[in-house]
Design an enzyme around this catalytic site. Structure first.
Site, PDB file in Angstrom:
ATOM      1  NE  ARG A 147      40.689 -78.261 -88.024  1.00  0.00           N
ATOM      2  CZ  ARG A 147      41.802 -78.199 -87.321  1.00  0.00           C
ATOM      3  NH1 ARG A 147      42.056 -77.113 -86.613  1.00  0.00           N
ATOM      4  NH2 ARG A 147      42.644 -79.198 -87.312  1.00  0.00           N
ATOM      5  NE  ARG A 187      43.582 -83.630 -86.013  1.00  0.00           N
ATOM      6  CZ  ARG A 187      42.546 -82.857 -85.684  1.00  0.00           C
ATOM      7  NH1 ARG A 187      41.320 -83.253 -85.901  1.00  0.00           N
ATOM      8  NH2 ARG A 187      42.755 -81.691 -85.119  1.00  0.00           N
ATOM      9  NE  ARG A 247      50.729 -81.595 -85.451  1.00  0.00           N
ATOM     10  CZ  ARG A 247      49.879 -80.578 -85.470  1.00  0.00           C
ATOM     11  NH1 ARG A 247      50.291 -79.369 -85.676  1.00  0.00           N
ATOM     12  NH2 ARG A 247      48.593 -80.791 -85.258  1.00  0.00           N
ATOM     13  CE  LYS A 250      48.873 -77.629 -80.651  1.00  0.00           C
ATOM     14  NZ  LYS A 250      47.877 -78.715 -80.572  1.00  0.00           N
ATOM     15  NE  ARG A 299      38.922 -77.875 -83.842  1.00  0.00           N
ATOM     16  CZ  ARG A 299      40.235 -78.012 -83.749  1.00  0.00           C
ATOM     17  NH1 ARG A 299      40.936 -77.141 -83.033  1.00  0.00           N
ATOM     18  NH2 ARG A 299      40.873 -78.990 -84.321  1.00  0.00           N
TER      19      ARG A 299
HETATM   20  P1  AMP Z   1      46.446 -78.372 -86.584  1.00  0.00           P
HETATM   21  O1  AMP Z   1      45.565 -77.279 -87.069  1.00  0.00           O
HETATM   22  O2  AMP Z   1      47.710 -77.855 -85.941  1.00  0.00           O
HETATM   23  O3  AMP Z   1      45.739 -79.382 -85.742  1.00  0.00           O
HETATM   24  O4  AMP Z   1      46.950 -79.161 -87.892  1.00  0.00           O
HETATM   25  C1  AMP Z   1      46.026 -79.803 -88.761  1.00  0.00           C
HETATM   26  C2  AMP Z   1      46.757 -80.825 -89.618  1.00  0.00           C
HETATM   27  O5  AMP Z   1      47.763 -80.182 -90.414  1.00  0.00           O
HETATM   28  C3  AMP Z   1      47.512 -81.906 -88.847  1.00  0.00           C
HETATM   29  O6  AMP Z   1      46.674 -82.976 -88.469  1.00  0.00           O
HETATM   30  C4  AMP Z   1      48.567 -82.310 -89.867  1.00  0.00           C
HETATM   31  O7  AMP Z   1      48.018 -83.119 -90.887  1.00  0.00           O
HETATM   32  C5  AMP Z   1      48.926 -80.971 -90.504  1.00  0.00           C
HETATM   33  N1  AMP Z   1      50.030 -80.274 -89.787  1.00  0.00           N
HETATM   34  C6  AMP Z   1      49.958 -79.087 -89.118  1.00  0.00           C
HETATM   35  N2  AMP Z   1      51.137 -78.746 -88.589  1.00  0.00           N
HETATM   36  C7  AMP Z   1      52.001 -79.744 -88.910  1.00  0.00           C
HETATM   37  C8  AMP Z   1      53.371 -79.995 -88.642  1.00  0.00           C
HETATM   38  N3  AMP Z   1      54.109 -79.125 -87.918  1.00  0.00           N
HETATM   39  N4  AMP Z   1      53.920 -81.138 -89.121  1.00  0.00           N
HETATM   40  C9  AMP Z   1      53.208 -82.007 -89.867  1.00  0.00           C
HETATM   41  N5  AMP Z   1      51.904 -81.845 -90.148  1.00  0.00           N
HETATM   42  C10 AMP Z   1      51.295 -80.727 -89.678  1.00  0.00           C
END
Ligand code: AMP
Length: 191
Positions: free
Chosen positions: A134, A145, A89, A15, A128
């Site tokens: 990360r 996740r 989400r 994404k 990654r």
């Molecule tokens: P991402 O980079 O989108 O994979 O997000 C990394 C982490 O940030 C996720 O595993 C969540 O802990 C948190 N996070 C990101 N976006 C959201 C969201 N819209 N709602 C809740 N937690 C989020």
């Protein structure tokens, strides 16, 4: 005219990469809640301190925090042209976003569901971890996740299917192929 695109899909589907490219092509702003949270964590803000343990455990951050961040970002944009990457989400986030879009008269161009088989997603995320380091890209966090995705985010697929905005994109191909499928689904760019 104010417009938005939503990227939906499990972790590792690509994404972020695709959202970035589409944002460049359309001249939209990419709003990644994950990136915003990581910047808070890096700066050690209060919000970052709250979010950090949850992110490291592979859990979602509470809706109020996320909605506060999104509200703030949109408030700063007079004529929003946004690509939401990793938001919404949860159902509560999706409903709140619907209200925001209606209030600000932002037209939704589409919800792009980018998917790939779970084993491929895990493989990519582990790769990654080596490239980007990360802290939430380790195997146990990745599994957590995936569980959060299945339980809390997957219901949004039906939610957006009912609205007719959902466009399913196969995330398995090469980055360029996936991007072309996105362009086609949205009816933008040259095909
Ligand atoms: P991402 O980079 O989108 O994979 O997000 C990394 C982490 O940030 C996720 O595993 C969540 O802990 C948190 N996070 C990101 N976006 C959201 C969201 N819209 N709602 C809740 N937690 C989020």
């Amino acid at each position: 005219m104010a417009e938005a695109v939503i990227f939906l899909g499990p972790p590792g589907a690509g994404k972020g990469t695709q959202a970035k490219r589409l944002a460049l092509e359309l001249g939209f702003r990419q709003l990644s809640t994950g990136d915003i949270l990581r910047s808070h964590v890096a700066r050690g803000t209060e919000l970052g301190q709250q979010a950090k343990p949850l992110m490291e455990a592979g859990k979602l951050v509470p809706d109020e925090i996320i909605l506060g961040l999104i509200g703030q970002e949109l408030a700063e944009m007079p004529d929003p042209k946004v690509i939401f990457d990793g938001f919404p989400r949860t159902l509560a986030q999706a409903e709140a976003l619907d209200r925001l879009l209606a209030e600000r008269k932002i037209r939704l161009l589409g919800v792009l569901l980018v998917t790939a088989p779970e084993e491929e997603l895990v493989r990519r995320l582990l790769g990654r971890a080596l490239e980007e380091g990360r802290s939430d890209d380790n195997e146990s966090t990745i599994r957590a996740r995936m569980v959060e995705y299945r339980q809390k985010t997957q219901p949004l697929v039906d939610y957006y299917k009912k609205t007719g905005y959902l466009k399913e994109i196969n995330g398995l191909g090469k980055v360029d192929e996936v991007y072309q499928a996105i362009q086609k689904a949205l009816g933008v760019g040259v095909s």
